[in-house]
Design a protein around this motif. Structure first.
Motif, PDB file in Angstrom:
ATOM      1  N   VAL A  57       0.836  -1.196   0.000  1.00  0.00           N
ATOM      2  CA  VAL A  57       0.000   0.000   0.000  1.00  0.00           C
ATOM      3  C   VAL A  57       0.874   1.250   0.000  1.00  0.00           C
ATOM      4  O   VAL A  57       1.816   1.357   0.785  1.00  0.00           O
ATOM      5  N   VAL A  58       0.547   2.179  -0.895  1.00  0.00           N
ATOM      6  CA  VAL A  58       1.139   3.521  -0.878  1.00  0.00           C
ATOM      7  C   VAL A  58       0.039   4.455  -0.395  1.00  0.00           C
ATOM      8  O   VAL A  58      -1.042   4.495  -0.980  1.00  0.00           O
ATOM      9  N   TYR A  59       0.312   5.166   0.681  1.00  0.00           N
ATOM     10  CA  TYR A  59      -0.680   6.043   1.299  1.00  0.00           C
ATOM     11  C   TYR A  59      -0.155   7.476   1.267  1.00  0.00           C
ATOM     12  O   TYR A  59       0.871   7.773   1.853  1.00  0.00           O
ATOM     13  N   PHE A  60      -0.873   8.352   0.562  1.00  0.00           N
ATOM     14  CA  PHE A  60      -0.533   9.771   0.524  1.00  0.00           C
ATOM     15  C   PHE A  60      -1.443  10.484   1.518  1.00  0.00           C
ATOM     16  O   PHE A  60      -2.642  10.603   1.288  1.00  0.00           O
ATOM     17  N   ASP A  61      -0.869  10.932   2.621  1.00  0.00           N
ATOM     18  CA  ASP A  61      -1.629  11.582   3.685  1.00  0.00           C
ATOM     19  C   ASP A  61      -1.269  13.059   3.708  1.00  0.00           C
ATOM     20  O   ASP A  61      -0.151  13.437   4.040  1.00  0.00           O
ATOM     21  N   ILE A  62      -2.241  13.898   3.367  1.00  0.00           N
ATOM     22  CA  ILE A  62      -1.995  15.334   3.237  1.00  0.00           C
ATOM     23  C   ILE A  62      -2.505  16.091   4.462  1.00  0.00           C
ATOM     24  O   ILE A  62      -2.531  17.313   4.468  1.00  0.00           O
ATOM     25  N   GLU A  63      -2.911  15.379   5.510  1.00  0.00           N
ATOM     26  CA  GLU A  63      -3.533  16.065   6.639  1.00  0.00           C
ATOM     27  C   GLU A  63      -2.889  15.803   7.994  1.00  0.00           C
ATOM     28  O   GLU A  63      -2.731  16.709   8.785  1.00  0.00           O
ATOM     29  N   MET A  64      -2.548  14.559   8.287  1.00  0.00           N
ATOM     30  CA  MET A  64      -2.076  14.246   9.642  1.00  0.00           C
ATOM     31  C   MET A  64      -0.619  14.652   9.853  1.00  0.00           C
ATOM     32  O   MET A  64       0.131  14.829   8.907  1.00  0.00           O
ATOM     33  N   ASP A  81       7.464  -3.732  16.911  1.00  0.00           N
ATOM     34  CA  ASP A  81       7.670  -5.091  16.428  1.00  0.00           C
ATOM     35  C   ASP A  81       6.757  -5.454  15.251  1.00  0.00           C
ATOM     36  O   ASP A  81       6.857  -6.545  14.707  1.00  0.00           O
ATOM     37  N   THR A  82       5.864  -4.545  14.877  1.00  0.00           N
ATOM     38  CA  THR A  82       4.946  -4.809  13.771  1.00  0.00           C
ATOM     39  C   THR A  82       5.670  -4.625  12.440  1.00  0.00           C
ATOM     40  O   THR A  82       6.358  -3.629  12.233  1.00  0.00           O
ATOM     41  N   ASP A  83       5.492  -5.582  11.549  1.00  0.00           N
ATOM     42  CA  ASP A  83       6.101  -5.486  10.222  1.00  0.00           C
ATOM     43  C   ASP A  83       5.185  -4.673   9.315  1.00  0.00           C
ATOM     44  O   ASP A  83       4.233  -5.196   8.740  1.00  0.00           O
ATOM     45  N   LEU A  84       5.486  -3.396   9.201  1.00  0.00           N
ATOM     46  CA  LEU A  84       4.741  -2.499   8.316  1.00  0.00           C
ATOM     47  C   LEU A  84       5.541  -2.202   7.044  1.00  0.00           C
ATOM     48  O   LEU A  84       5.369  -1.166   6.417  1.00  0.00           O
ATOM     49  N   SER A  85       6.408  -3.143   6.665  1.00  0.00           N
ATOM     50  CA  SER A  85       7.295  -2.917   5.524  1.00  0.00           C
ATOM     51  C   SER A  85       6.555  -2.869   4.190  1.00  0.00           C
ATOM     52  O   SER A  85       7.120  -2.446   3.184  1.00  0.00           O
ATOM     53  N   ARG A  86       5.289  -3.267   4.148  1.00  0.00           N
ATOM     54  CA  ARG A  86       4.504  -3.206   2.912  1.00  0.00           C
ATOM     55  C   ARG A  86       3.639  -1.948   2.854  1.00  0.00           C
ATOM     56  O   ARG A  86       2.876  -1.768   1.918  1.00  0.00           O
ATOM     57  N   LEU A  87       3.759  -1.106   3.878  1.00  0.00           N
ATOM     58  CA  LEU A  87       3.017   0.153   3.929  1.00  0.00           C
ATOM     59  C   LEU A  87       3.996   1.299   3.696  1.00  0.00           C
ATOM     60  O   LEU A  87       4.874   1.569   4.514  1.00  0.00           O
ATOM     61  N   PHE A  88       3.836   1.971   2.564  1.00  0.00           N
ATOM     62  CA  PHE A  88       4.695   3.099   2.207  1.00  0.00           C
ATOM     63  C   PHE A  88       3.869   4.357   2.419  1.00  0.00           C
ATOM     64  O   PHE A  88       3.013   4.698   1.603  1.00  0.00           O
TER      65      PHE A  88
END
Length: 167
Positions: A57-64, A81-88
């Motif tokens: 997942v690629v997430y473009f966050d323009i607010e937070m 310890d959470t593997d969030l390596s697939r979240l960009f």
């Protein structure tokens, strides 16, 4: 419809399509989106999608802010310890407007860089140069960003809210 829908995240995000999550401002769209994409990116069960292969997942966050993001993820049970390596996660990115050719090209380039299954744009009104209540602006967003992503087989989740003119 006799055809079987191919879901990325059933029952709300079909694969290869563009979905708009719409409501009035401050109703929890970003929180809901973050929850489902973090679950999907870590391979957890999300809605009717069983646990298994994680999505990229690629997430473009323009607010937070960064603090907001970490607080929300921590509240959802994600930690060091959470593997969030697939979240960009692109937090407050300096992108050209996405209703322009250069903005669409940049988003497509980033989606390809990460081989994204899903691209999230949060929030639509913040990535536009044209008036958010004008159909020409949304048409330009689709032509310059939505269509190239769709042609590249990327799924898009776009968060949106009512503009200043609720009529």
């Amino acid at each position: 419809d006799p055809r079987q829908e191919d879901w990325l995240i059933e029952p709300i995000i079909p694969r290869g399509r563009s979905v708009a999550l719409y409501s009035h401002a401050k109703q929890g769209k970003s929180l809901f989106a973050l929850d489902i994409i973090a679950r999907a990116a870590t391979g957890q069960r999300v809605l009717d999608r069983p646990s298994g292969n994680p999505l990229t997942v690629v997430y473009f966050d323009i607010e937070m802010t960064e603090d907001d993001l970490y607080e929300r993820l921590e509240d959802m049970g994600y930690g060091r310890d959470t593997d969030l390596s697939r979240l960009f996660y692109y937090l407050l990115p300096a992108l050209p407007p996405l209703d322009s050719r250069s903005g669409g090209q940049k988003v497509l380039e980033i989606a390809r860089l990460h081989n994204a299954d899903l691209v999230v744009i949060d929030t639509t009104s913040r990535v536009l140069k044209g008036p958010e209540n004008e159909s020409d602006t949304l048409r330009a967003l689709y032509m310059h960003t939505g269509l190239p992503l769709k042609a590249d087989a990327r799924t898009v989740l776009r968060l949106d809210h009512a503009g200043k003119n609720l009529d």
